[in-house]
Scaffold this active site. Structure first.
Site, PDB file in Angstrom:
ATOM      1  CE  LYS A   2      20.583  -9.610 -67.909  1.00 12.74           C
ATOM      2  NZ  LYS A   2      21.254  -8.311 -68.082  1.00 12.74           N
ATOM      3  CE  LYS A   3      26.197 -21.368 -69.320  1.00 10.06           C
ATOM      4  NZ  LYS A   3      25.196 -22.364 -69.526  1.00 10.06           N
ATOM      5  CG  HIS A  58      21.424 -23.550 -60.194  1.00  5.37           C
ATOM      6  ND1 HIS A  58      22.369 -24.516 -60.428  1.00  5.37           N
ATOM      7  CD2 HIS A  58      20.598 -23.570 -61.268  1.00  5.37           C
ATOM      8  CE1 HIS A  58      22.121 -25.107 -61.578  1.00  5.37           C
ATOM      9  NE2 HIS A  58      21.059 -24.547 -62.113  1.00  5.37           N
TER      10      HIS A  58
END
Ligand code: PAF
Length: 276
Positions: free
Chosen positions: A146-147, A33
């Site tokens: 993009k996870k 994050h």
């Protein structure tokens, strides 16, 4: 960093700003994050982050109740990083003061394959809350990881199709040293599961190597990876090699590709992907 709970107060704090960079999250913050927030900082100012565990995107049998909520720790981590100017942390009644009858319906195709197939209603819930958060914050740029590859594509398509004035910027996945993609749900893993968890990334990375080496029998490559996970005690939900642009099944000549997987390890559901 100013912590704000109310939509009206948020609008007051942001009035007149036209370069806002925004990072929506569900909290339980980790280094992944923080990477999104640093990326936001490079794209605009002020940087606004949100923490909101959105009930609309959880199915009846999913982990809404046990999803980790660590707001005080999250605030301390953000203050230590000094990268966010305003944290918007609304309550559920603040975000949904009346039943949310108007909802975003993601399109067939991108919206109901892979994650959308295993988690019906998930992308509708995500798209609805993201639209609402974008409406509250009105950012010039919003950063997504993009996870959650398919989520990024769904949000990008929504912004394009609704002509929203927010540019969607993607951030690479942040990994632990052993390859495990950082995720708030990694907290659910016990020590044995945590040691096993990097296998998901290893299988995807192995797929990438085989495709780089010329393998093109995608169904068989997907099955090999799913079988390897199952043999190691996982319950794979899907392993899929898809086109990056729209997650459609690729033909032999299609590129670039992405390999995506979702699998359960014990009671924890993990997802990951690698671009090829
Ligand atoms: O990726 C997440 O944390 C959530 O799906 C998001 C984008 C914050 C919407 O609730």
């Amino acid at each position: 960093m100013n912590v704000i709970q109310g939509v009206a107060e948020l609008r007051d704090a942001l009035r007149g700003q036209d370069r806002i960079a925004f990072v929506p999250t569900m909290g339980s913050l980790h280094a992944g994050h923080l990477a999104l927030m640093h990326k936001a900082r490079a794209h605009g100012a002020p940087v606004v982050a949100s923490i909101f565990v959105n009930p609309l995107q959880f199915g009846a049998n999913e982990d809404f109740d046990r999803y980790p909520r660590t707001l005080q720790d999250d605030i301390a981590a953000l203050r230590a990083q000094n990268v966010v100017d305003i944290l918007f942390a609304p309550t559920v009644p603040e975000m949904y003061p009346e039943p949310q009858g108007f909802r975003v319906q993601p399109p067939d195709g991108l919206g109901n394959i892979l994650e959308g197939e295993v988690r019906p209603g998930f992308f509708g819930g995500v798209a609805t809350v993201v639209l609402k958060l974008l409406s509250c914050v009105q950012p010039r740029v919003a950063v997504f990881g993009k996870k959650d590859y398919q989520q990024w594509l769904v949000v990008r398509a929504m912004c394009r199709q609704f002509a929203l004035p927010t540019e969607i910027v993607a951030c690479e996945t942040t990994r632990e040293p052993d390859g495990l993609a950082m995720s708030s749900r990694n907290r659910y893993l016990d020590a044995g599961e945590r040691a096993e968890a990097p296998r998901l990334y290893r299988e995807l990375a192995a797929l990438r190597e085989r495709i780089h080496a010329g393998a093109r029998d995608f169904p068989s490559l997907e099955a090999q990876a799913a079988n390897a996970l199952a043999a190691a005690g996982w319950q794979p939900e899907y392993v899929a090699i898809r086109r990056q642009a729209d997650l459609a099944r690729p033909g032999d000549e299609d590129a670039p590709l992405v390999a995506l997987a979702a699998a359960r390890l014990g009671t924890t559901r993990l997802i990951d992907n690698v671009e090829i």
